[in-house]
Design an enzyme around this catalytic site. Structure first.
Site, PDB file in Angstrom:
ATOM      1  N   ASN A 123       0.709  -1.495   0.114  1.00 55.12           N
ATOM      2  CA  ASN A 123      -0.249   0.424   0.375  1.00 55.12           C
ATOM      3  C   ASN A 123       1.228   1.134   0.497  1.00 55.12           C
ATOM      4  O   ASN A 123       1.623   1.445   0.767  1.00 55.12           O
ATOM      5  CB  ASN A 123      -0.494   0.212   1.494  1.00 55.12           C
ATOM      6  N   LYS A 130       0.338   4.290  -0.331  1.00 50.17           N
ATOM      7  CA  LYS A 130      -0.253   5.702   0.693  1.00 50.17           C
ATOM      8  C   LYS A 130      -0.093   6.201  -0.448  1.00 50.17           C
ATOM      9  O   LYS A 130      -0.810   6.789  -1.851  1.00 50.17           O
ATOM     10  CB  LYS A 130       0.072   5.398   1.798  1.00 50.17           C
ATOM     11  N   HIS A 166      -9.036   1.318   5.756  1.00 50.24           N
ATOM     12  CA  HIS A 166      -7.839   1.137   6.117  1.00 50.24           C
ATOM     13  C   HIS A 166      -7.968   2.205   7.433  1.00 50.24           C
ATOM     14  O   HIS A 166      -8.629   3.265   7.017  1.00 50.24           O
ATOM     15  CB  HIS A 166      -6.888   2.313   5.331  1.00 50.24           C
ATOM     16  N   GLU A 203      -6.248   4.919   8.312  1.00 48.32           N
ATOM     17  CA  GLU A 203      -5.905   6.056   7.861  1.00 48.32           C
ATOM     18  C   GLU A 203      -7.023   6.732   7.493  1.00 48.32           C
ATOM     19  O   GLU A 203      -7.188   8.227   7.765  1.00 48.32           O
ATOM     20  CB  GLU A 203      -4.258   6.178   7.101  1.00 48.32           C
ATOM     21  N   GLU A 261      -4.355  -4.552  11.165  1.00 56.32           N
ATOM     22  CA  GLU A 261      -3.620  -3.305  11.474  1.00 56.32           C
ATOM     23  C   GLU A 261      -3.480  -3.308  12.291  1.00 56.32           C
ATOM     24  O   GLU A 261      -4.272  -2.081  12.516  1.00 56.32           O
ATOM     25  CB  GLU A 261      -3.266  -2.497  10.183  1.00 56.32           C
ATOM     26  N   GLY A 272       3.829   2.484  10.596  1.00 57.53           N
ATOM     27  CA  GLY A 272       4.635   2.892  10.510  1.00 57.53           C
ATOM     28  C   GLY A 272       5.212   3.115  11.753  1.00 57.53           C
ATOM     29  O   GLY A 272       6.072   5.047  11.706  1.00 57.53           O
ATOM     30  N   SER A 297       4.058  -1.982   9.541  1.00 57.13           N
ATOM     31  CA  SER A 297       5.693  -2.638  10.161  1.00 57.13           C
ATOM     32  C   SER A 297       6.566  -3.490   9.500  1.00 57.13           C
ATOM     33  O   SER A 297       7.161  -3.943  10.354  1.00 57.13           O
ATOM     34  CB  SER A 297       5.915  -1.528  11.735  1.00 57.13           C
TER      35      SER A 297
HETATM   36  O1  LIG Z   1      -1.885  -0.256   4.444  1.00 56.27           O
HETATM   37  C1  LIG Z   1       0.160  -1.022   5.247  1.00 56.27           C
HETATM   38  C2  LIG Z   1      -0.464  -0.619   6.738  1.00 56.27           C
HETATM   39  O2  LIG Z   1      -0.872   0.631   7.429  1.00 56.27           O
HETATM   40  C3  LIG Z   1       0.839  -0.907   7.023  1.00 56.27           C
HETATM   41  O3  LIG Z   1       2.283   0.244   7.124  1.00 56.27           O
HETATM   42  P1  LIG Z   1       3.469   0.345   7.499  1.00 56.27           P
HETATM   43  O4  LIG Z   1       4.052  -0.950   7.198  1.00 56.27           O
HETATM   44  O5  LIG Z   1       4.511   1.603   7.242  1.00 56.27           O
HETATM   45  O6  LIG Z   1       3.672   0.671   8.656  1.00 56.27           O
END
Ligand SMILES: O=C[C@H](O)COP(=O)(O)O
Length: 249
Positions: free
Chosen positions: A9, A11, A92, A94, A162, A168, A208
């Protein structure tokens, strides 16, 4: 029985130049045909990503529940399909946090994605405060109950767990906690969709995930892949996760 799915992803990151990273990811996908490799770039890059690579599954990061109408800035399932997406992330954290999306809205989006013939990756996960209060399991159980459509089929549904505090941050839950949570999610899916469907639905871990921890996370019985953010932006970071998944068979 459940094919491993490694989804990146991106983002709100990436540009046309970043699509060069797809070459290495596609090579790894071709090398490991037992792993489904997905990249969800920003919507502006879906068509270009589709044109650049046919061997990586291209997905969207969000999808509106309606087919068309006065929804400025939003994209429908049909639009995403026309651009080249075959799946879409919905719910998600976010978006649940930043756009205040509710379980009902996430469920409506998932229904729209599935009805259009795409696969929905429905995201669930608890905040750090909820985990600290001992509420992680009931919070996620309620999200599964409220966000997953009742008639979802295993070929159209993926669930991603998640924990918000792991996204992150470089922090990940213990293997015991991941094991417990994913098993609970499958139990809840079984109650909602029936045992046979639930046994075939893929449940991804996200938060992460990286080259260093992927093997341990992916080895958990009910972890069927990963939803990867930061470590999906470059082939150098993403390919080792694909390889870790392939090594587990
Ligand atoms: O969509 C992916 C997740 O929010 C994980 O993000 P991350 O791997 O940067 O922690």
């Amino acid at each position: 029985m459940r094919r491993t799915l490694i989804a990146g992803n991106w983002k709100m990151n990436g540009s046309r130049a970043a699509l060069a990273e797809l070459a290495g990811m596609a090579a790894a996908a071709a090398e490991h045909p037992g792993v489904d490799v997905v990249v969800c770039p920003p919507a502006t890059l879906i068509a270009a990503a589709r044109d650049a690579r046919s061997d990586v599954i291209i997905g969207a990061q969000d999808c509106h529940a309606a087919a068309a109408g006065p929804y400025t800035g939003c994209l429908s399932a049909a639009m995403l399909i026309e651009a080249g997406a075959t799946l879409s992330i919905v719910g998600h954290s976010e978006r649940r946090t930043g756009q205040h999306e509710t379980d009902a809205e996430v469920r409506a989006k998932a229904i729209a994605v599935m009805a259009a013939g795409m696969t929905a990756i429905v995201c669930v996960g608890e905040t750090e405060a909820q985990r600290d209060a001992g509420d992680a399991m009931p919070v996620v159980a309620a999200q599964v109950a409220g966000s997953v459509p009742d008639d979802a089929t295993a070929d159209r549904l993926v669930v991603a767990y998640e924990p918000l505090w792991a996204i992150g941050t470089g922090r990940v839950p213990s293997i015991a906690d991941v094991t417990e949570m994913h098993a609970m999610i499958r139990t809840r899916l079984s109650a909602k969709l029936g045992a046979e469907t639930a046994a075939a639905v893929r449940i991804l871990y996200g938060g992460s995930m990286n080259a260093g921890n992927a093997a341990a996370l992916l080895a958990v019985a009910d972890v069927d892949g990963g939803l990867v953010g930061g470590a999906s932006l470059t082939a150098d970071a993403f390919v080792p996760i694909i390889r870790a998944a392939a090594a587990l068979g």
